[in-house]
Design an enzyme around this catalytic site. Structure first.
Site, PDB file in Angstrom:
ATOM      1  N   SER A 248       1.108  -1.136   0.181  1.00 55.51           N
ATOM      2  CA  SER A 248      -0.133  -0.579   0.376  1.00 55.51           C
ATOM      3  C   SER A 248       0.765   1.595   0.014  1.00 55.51           C
ATOM      4  O   SER A 248       1.503   1.112  -0.929  1.00 55.51           O
ATOM      5  CB  SER A 248      -1.084   0.094   1.060  1.00 55.51           C
TER       6      SER A 248
ATOM      7  N   ASP B 104      -9.262  -5.625  -4.324  1.00 53.37           N
ATOM      8  CA  ASP B 104      -9.246  -4.362  -3.878  1.00 53.37           C
ATOM      9  C   ASP B 104      -9.665  -3.168  -3.829  1.00 53.37           C
ATOM     10  O   ASP B 104      -9.888  -2.856  -5.316  1.00 53.37           O
ATOM     11  CB  ASP B 104      -7.307  -4.082  -3.966  1.00 53.37           C
TER      12      ASP B 104
ATOM     13  N   HIS C 209      -7.169  -5.511  -0.623  1.00 55.90           N
ATOM     14  CA  HIS C 209      -5.966  -4.889   0.080  1.00 55.90           C
ATOM     15  C   HIS C 209      -5.462  -5.933   1.265  1.00 55.90           C
ATOM     16  O   HIS C 209      -4.334  -6.142   1.682  1.00 55.90           O
ATOM     17  CB  HIS C 209      -6.464  -3.566   0.550  1.00 55.90           C
TER      18      HIS C 209
END
Length: 309
Positions: free
Chosen positions: A82, A252, A285
């Site tokens: 991320s 995601d 995610h």
């Protein structure tokens, strides 16, 4: 850094890498629970929080690399997730890290965010929530803080979002996170950051570009950059021979597939044997860090990539 340690040892990447013989170093981003030191400021000073991911890419990540390289004398395999991928991509696009980098594994790569599908994130960016907090004098963004919680609740109602699970509402429906460990994960995630960093991320969502922080006026941008608009980060300027492993998931909603494909298009000239892609349709995610089957689905491939570099 705690993100890589919160699952069981045989499911957590830091432990898995160590068990495979890698010398593992964990870095904490500034402002997080375990990284709030400073030579002259403290977290109560507004100046302490006067940074965005620009500074993380330009200053902090190179400092991490220099520290580890200085102690080991070896080039590094880097793993980011991320925000950690955004820092690396920005730094690499500016020619940083290259003399200390062996390869980079970027999980849920964030470079472009203009197509995020989650209504909650889009509404937060479009309603200038972070900017409102900043002008109210809230320089530290505490995800669980009263100010942030009040604004998030308001957006949940306005967008009719199901915010009973904020992790799902913000990042996508995880397939493989151990439900019995959710409470442990939420004690450590998400971590504090600067409100200015949240503003910068919101700018990326609204504009669909990857540029330096926009100070909001021609005069201020000229003061900081010598030009009326912030400079762009050119992903195509990342050297074509840098070994990159990119892992992304079909569920995601932060590093969504369309935005990842925009990044891949910018990397279209990358050497084919130096760019490895791993796409997992059912992963969101959080699964890339907290998935109970991430070792088999992601980490084994990641380590195989490291071992051939």
């Amino acid at each position: 850094a705690s993100s890589w340690l919160l699952n069981l040892p045989n499911e957590s990447l830091a432990f898995i890498l160590a068990d495979e013989g890698f010398d593992v170093w964990l870095a904490n981003t500034r402002g997080t629970e375990h990284s709030q030191g400073h030579t002259s400021l403290n977290p109560n000073d507004p100046a302490y929080w006067d940074w965005s991911w620009d500074e993380l890419a330009a200053c902090d990540l190179p400092a991490f690399f220099q520290y580890v390289n200085g102690h080991t004398g070896k080039k590094l395999h880097y793993v980011g997730h991320s925000l950690g991928t955004l820092m690396a991509l920005a730094a690499l696009s500016q020619g940083k890290l290259l003399d200390m980098l062996r390869s980079a594994a970027l999980l849920c790569p964030v470079a472009f965010m203009g197509q995020v599908p989650t209504p909650l994130v889009k509404a937060a960016a479009d309603s200038f929530i972070a900017e409102d907090l900043y002008w109210l004098g809230v320089h530290e963004f505490l995800p669980g803080g009263d100010a942030a919680a009040t604004l998030v609740d308001d957006i949940c109602q306005k967008t009719h979002s199901n915010c009973s699970s904020l992790m799902t509402a913000l990042t996508g429906n995880s397939c493989c996170v151990n439900s019995s460990r959710i409470d442990i994960l939420l004690k450590h995630e998400p971590q504090p950051t600067s409100t200015k960093n949240m503003i910068h991320l919101a700018q990326m969502i609204r504009k669909g570009t990857i540029m330096m922080y926009d100070y909001g006026s021609i005069d201020q941008n000229k003061k900081h950059y010598g030009q009326p608009t912030p400079p762009a980060y050119n992903m195509g300027s990342i050297p074509n021979n840098v070994p990159l492993f990119l892992g992304y998931g079909g569920q995601d909603m932060l590093a969504d597939v369309k935005d990842v494909h925009t990044l891949l298009d910018a990397l279209k000239s990358h050497d084919a044997d130096k760019l490895v892609l791993l796409y997992q349709q059912d992963y969101a995610h959080a699964d890339f860090v907290f998935g109970i089957n991430a070792k088999q689905v992601v980490y084994d491939h990641l380590m195989a990539f490291f071992n051939i570099q």
